[in-house]
Scaffold this motif. Structure first.
Motif, PDB file in Angstrom:
ATOM      1  N   ARG A  31     -42.422  23.819 -12.964  1.00  0.00           N
ATOM      2  CA  ARG A  31     -41.955  23.644 -11.584  1.00  0.00           C
ATOM      3  C   ARG A  31     -43.050  22.944 -11.116  1.00  0.00           C
ATOM      4  O   ARG A  31     -44.211  23.431 -11.102  1.00  0.00           O
ATOM      5  CB  ARG A  31     -41.569  24.892 -11.048  1.00  0.00           C
ATOM      6  CG  ARG A  31     -40.066  25.580 -11.706  1.00  0.00           C
ATOM      7  CD  ARG A  31     -39.835  26.790 -11.004  1.00  0.00           C
ATOM      8  NE  ARG A  31     -38.630  27.357 -11.622  1.00  0.00           N
ATOM      9  CZ  ARG A  31     -37.607  27.587 -11.001  1.00  0.00           C
ATOM     10  NH1 ARG A  31     -37.584  27.368  -9.813  1.00  0.00           N
ATOM     11  NH2 ARG A  31     -36.540  28.202 -11.684  1.00  0.00           N
ATOM     12  N   TYR A  33     -43.810  21.091  -7.071  1.00  0.00           N
ATOM     13  CA  TYR A  33     -43.718  20.931  -5.621  1.00  0.00           C
ATOM     14  C   TYR A  33     -44.396  19.957  -5.136  1.00  0.00           C
ATOM     15  O   TYR A  33     -45.584  19.813  -5.419  1.00  0.00           O
ATOM     16  CB  TYR A  33     -43.863  22.101  -4.762  1.00  0.00           C
ATOM     17  CG  TYR A  33     -42.895  23.527  -5.529  1.00  0.00           C
ATOM     18  CD1 TYR A  33     -43.812  24.450  -6.414  1.00  0.00           C
ATOM     19  CD2 TYR A  33     -41.515  23.936  -5.100  1.00  0.00           C
ATOM     20  CE1 TYR A  33     -42.798  25.431  -6.707  1.00  0.00           C
ATOM     21  CE2 TYR A  33     -41.184  24.940  -5.552  1.00  0.00           C
ATOM     22  CZ  TYR A  33     -41.801  25.630  -6.443  1.00  0.00           C
ATOM     23  OH  TYR A  33     -40.767  26.870  -6.921  1.00  0.00           O
TER      24      TYR A  33
ATOM     25  N   HIS B  29     -36.740  36.603   4.610  1.00  0.00           N
ATOM     26  CA  HIS B  29     -37.315  36.159   3.051  1.00  0.00           C
ATOM     27  C   HIS B  29     -38.136  37.442   2.738  1.00  0.00           C
ATOM     28  O   HIS B  29     -38.998  38.073   3.225  1.00  0.00           O
ATOM     29  CB  HIS B  29     -38.343  34.956   3.461  1.00  0.00           C
ATOM     30  CG  HIS B  29     -37.422  33.778   3.565  1.00  0.00           C
ATOM     31  ND1 HIS B  29     -38.210  32.721   3.726  1.00  0.00           N
ATOM     32  CD2 HIS B  29     -36.355  33.405   3.498  1.00  0.00           C
ATOM     33  CE1 HIS B  29     -37.263  31.508   3.784  1.00  0.00           C
ATOM     34  NE2 HIS B  29     -36.081  32.370   3.746  1.00  0.00           N
ATOM     35  N   SER B  94     -40.854  32.496   1.311  1.00  0.00           N
ATOM     36  CA  SER B  94     -39.785  32.266   0.302  1.00  0.00           C
ATOM     37  C   SER B  94     -38.588  33.091   0.346  1.00  0.00           C
ATOM     38  O   SER B  94     -38.896  34.472   0.362  1.00  0.00           O
ATOM     39  CB  SER B  94     -40.378  31.707  -0.827  1.00  0.00           C
ATOM     40  OG  SER B  94     -40.805  32.820  -1.768  1.00  0.00           O
ATOM     41  N   GLY B  97     -37.884  35.203  -5.663  1.00  0.00           N
ATOM     42  CA  GLY B  97     -38.626  34.448  -6.842  1.00  0.00           C
ATOM     43  C   GLY B  97     -40.039  34.344  -6.899  1.00  0.00           C
ATOM     44  O   GLY B  97     -40.396  33.557  -7.689  1.00  0.00           O
ATOM     45  N   GLU B 100     -41.574  30.693  -7.789  1.00  0.00           N
ATOM     46  CA  GLU B 100     -40.778  29.914  -8.177  1.00  0.00           C
ATOM     47  C   GLU B 100     -40.049  29.196  -7.213  1.00  0.00           C
ATOM     48  O   GLU B 100     -38.943  28.738  -7.520  1.00  0.00           O
ATOM     49  CB  GLU B 100     -40.200  30.163  -9.344  1.00  0.00           C
ATOM     50  CG  GLU B 100     -40.976  30.862 -10.398  1.00  0.00           C
ATOM     51  CD  GLU B 100     -40.375  31.367 -11.647  1.00  0.00           C
ATOM     52  OE1 GLU B 100     -41.003  31.360 -12.666  1.00  0.00           O
ATOM     53  OE2 GLU B 100     -39.213  31.705 -11.378  1.00  0.00           O
ATOM     54  N   GLU B 101     -40.017  29.466  -5.961  1.00  0.00           N
ATOM     55  CA  GLU B 101     -39.246  29.296  -4.949  1.00  0.00           C
ATOM     56  C   GLU B 101     -40.056  28.260  -3.931  1.00  0.00           C
ATOM     57  O   GLU B 101     -41.096  28.527  -3.527  1.00  0.00           O
ATOM     58  CB  GLU B 101     -38.189  30.198  -4.319  1.00  0.00           C
ATOM     59  CG  GLU B 101     -37.483  30.912  -5.231  1.00  0.00           C
ATOM     60  CD  GLU B 101     -36.401  30.282  -5.750  1.00  0.00           C
ATOM     61  OE1 GLU B 101     -35.807  30.716  -6.858  1.00  0.00           O
ATOM     62  OE2 GLU B 101     -35.911  29.661  -4.936  1.00  0.00           O
ATOM     63  N   THR B 102     -39.147  27.312  -3.090  1.00  0.00           N
ATOM     64  CA  THR B 102     -39.794  26.532  -2.157  1.00  0.00           C
ATOM     65  C   THR B 102     -40.227  27.447  -1.074  1.00  0.00           C
ATOM     66  O   THR B 102     -39.700  28.560  -0.553  1.00  0.00           O
ATOM     67  CB  THR B 102     -38.858  25.685  -1.574  1.00  0.00           C
ATOM     68  OG1 THR B 102     -38.244  24.889  -2.271  1.00  0.00           O
ATOM     69  CG2 THR B 102     -39.632  24.866  -0.143  1.00  0.00           C
ATOM     70  N   GLN B 103     -41.597  27.107  -0.638  1.00  0.00           N
ATOM     71  CA  GLN B 103     -42.139  27.904   0.361  1.00  0.00           C
ATOM     72  C   GLN B 103     -42.073  27.331   1.658  1.00  0.00           C
ATOM     73  O   GLN B 103     -42.358  26.051   1.802  1.00  0.00           O
ATOM     74  CB  GLN B 103     -43.699  28.406  -0.061  1.00  0.00           C
ATOM     75  CG  GLN B 103     -43.928  29.224  -1.265  1.00  0.00           C
ATOM     76  CD  GLN B 103     -45.305  29.526  -1.663  1.00  0.00           C
ATOM     77  OE1 GLN B 103     -46.096  29.320  -0.800  1.00  0.00           O
ATOM     78  NE2 GLN B 103     -45.411  30.185  -2.673  1.00  0.00           N
TER      79      GLN B 103
END
Lengths: 110, 114
Positions: A31, A33, B29, B94, B97, B100-103
């Motif tokens: 992953r 970003y 969140h 976030s 996850g 592994e997730e958008t912050q």
């Protein structure tokens, strides 16, 4: 220890030109970003790349991820002044951490 | 206002003083994070929290303390501020996850330690 390296760190380009920012990371991660930061502002999420071969595009920006090469690219097409900002890549580290690159400061000149 | 907010936005303090930076999010969140941003270093993780009453160290935790008694708040305390803690501090959250997730980032707090 995970290291994330961006290059170039500084990029000055003319409007209308194309260029690519590179983000290399040192351990396995699937992953990646990309964030944008305007001067004095917070970070804004641009792209989330979730697997090998992932490609995302929005406007004049296109991001891709090659997990085997541990490389992500952010390609700028026909740059315009509004794209001037600092761009960061980031990837989760093993365990519980998120590592950011040092950032690429992009200046687009008329 | 909805989203993630930080206070104060600017702070000047003296060496040795205790200072607390506040972070509040309205999205419920699970995960919240504290980063510091210094020239040439990008962002570095200080602490993070997976849920209320669950916190863990990041890359640069020394000199900082966090707590999370409520899901929406994640204060960061510098117990005895030092000049090296002069920085811009960003809070983020976030959905889940963890890493592994958008912050989603707050507007930042600019801290100057004299």
């Amino acid at each position: 220890e995970l290291k994330v390296e961006q290059n170039p760190l500084f990029l000055s380009m003319q409007e209308g030109k194309n260029y690519t920012i590179y983000c290399n990371y040192s351990t396995t991660s699937d992953r990646l970003y990309w964030y944008r930061q305007d001067p004095g502002k917070s970070l804004e999420s641009l792209f989330v790349l979730l697997s090998n071969g992932a490609v995302k595009q929005e406007g004049r920006l296109m991001a891709s991820l090659d997990t085997k090469a541990r490389l992500s690219t952010l390609h700028i097409t026909a740059a315009v002044h509004d794209l001037s900002a600092t761009y960061f890549c980031a990837t989760p580290s093993v365990g519980n951490d998120m590592r950011f690159g040092a950032g690429t400061r992009l200046t687009v000149k008329p | 206002d909805a989203g993630i907010t930080q206070s104060p936005r600017y702070k000047i303090t003296e060496t040795g003083r205790q200072v607390t930076l506040m972070c509040h999010q309205t999205w419920s969140h699970s995960y919240m994070f504290w980063y510091r941003q210094d020239l040439g270093h990008g962002l570095r993780l200080i602490y993070y929290s997976a849920a209320a009453d669950i916190t863990d160290k990041g890359e640069v935790p020394d000199g900082y303390v966090v707590s999370r008694s409520k899901t929406e708040n994640f204060p960061l305390t510098l117990e005895s501020a030092t000049r090296s803690q002069t920085s811009v501090y960003f809070c983020a959250s976030s959905v889940g996850g963890g890493f592994e997730e958008t912050q989603y980032f707050g507007p930042g707090t600019r801290l100057l330690v004299l």
